[in-house]
Design a protein around this motif. Structure first.
Motif, short mmCIF file in Angstrom:
data_model
loop_
_atom_site.label_atom_id
_atom_site.label_comp_id
_atom_site.label_asym_id
_atom_site.label_seq_id
_atom_site.Cartn_x
_atom_site.Cartn_y
_atom_site.Cartn_z
N SER A 10 0.83 -1.20 0.00
CA SER A 10 0.00 0.00 0.00
C SER A 10 0.87 1.25 0.00
CB SER A 10 -0.91 0.00 1.22
OG SER A 10 -0.13 0.08 2.39
N ASN A 11 0.27 2.33 -0.41
CA ASN A 11 0.97 3.61 -0.39
C ASN A 11 1.11 4.10 1.04
OD1 ASN A 11 1.17 3.73 -3.17
ND2 ASN A 11 -0.79 4.79 -3.39
N SER A 40 1.01 6.57 4.23
CA SER A 40 0.12 7.68 4.56
C SER A 40 0.90 8.98 4.37
CB SER A 40 -0.37 7.56 6.01
OG SER A 40 0.68 7.90 6.91
N GLU A 87 4.87 9.69 5.37
CA GLU A 87 5.83 10.17 4.38
C GLU A 87 6.42 11.52 4.80
OE1 GLU A 87 6.27 10.82 -0.43
OE2 GLU A 87 4.31 10.29 0.39
N ARG A 142 7.02 3.43 4.58
CA ARG A 142 6.26 3.10 3.37
C ARG A 142 5.02 2.25 3.66
NH1 ARG A 142 11.63 2.69 1.25
NH2 ARG A 142 11.94 4.20 -0.41
N THR A 143 5.05 1.53 4.76
CA THR A 143 3.91 0.63 5.06
C THR A 143 3.08 1.11 6.24
OG1 THR A 143 5.36 -0.74 6.44
CG2 THR A 143 5.09 -1.39 4.13
#
Length: 123
Positions: free
Chosen positions: A2-3, A5, A9, A56-57
């Protein structure tokens, strides 16, 4: 996968920006710089490591980590802006003094004197 949040980031980028300021050059490690940046911002090195490894997760990074990193970044930005404004003000004063006295000192010489004064203040 998944992108990340937006908060995770942004926290990651804030941590990296702070670590760049704390990196001491050759012989230093990125981990040590990151840990110094973390402590300076008020978070633990373990929290910084978790953010670096998992941003990233992460769906929801720790809110305190985000807040403390963001506050530290804002503080550093305002400190840099205030220092730049002070140097510009000193440069104008030097130029005005030189113009009034009819001096032939260059602006570069005046800025060099102002920078030396700023360096003394930081020590």
């Amino acid at each position: 996968m998944s992108n990340p949040s937006a908060c995770a980031e942004e926290s990651f980028h804030l941590l990296n920006a702070a670590a760049k300021l704390h990196w001491r050059g050759q012989g230093d490690t990125w981990t040590a710089a990151r840990d110094r940046a973390a402590v300076d911002a008020g978070i633990t090195p373990a929290q910084a490591e978790r953010l670096q490894k998992n941003w990233r997760t992460m769906k929801f990074p720790n809110g305190d980590v985000y807040r403390l990193l963001r506050n530290k970044y804002a503080y550093l930005c305002s400190w840099i802006e205030n220092d730049a404004e002070r140097m510009e003000r000193e440069a104008r004063e030097i130029e005005e003094t030189n113009a009034t006295l009819g001096g032939h000192h260059s602006v570069a010489q005046g800025l060099a004197r102002a920078a030396k004064g700023a360096e003394r203040e930081m020590r």
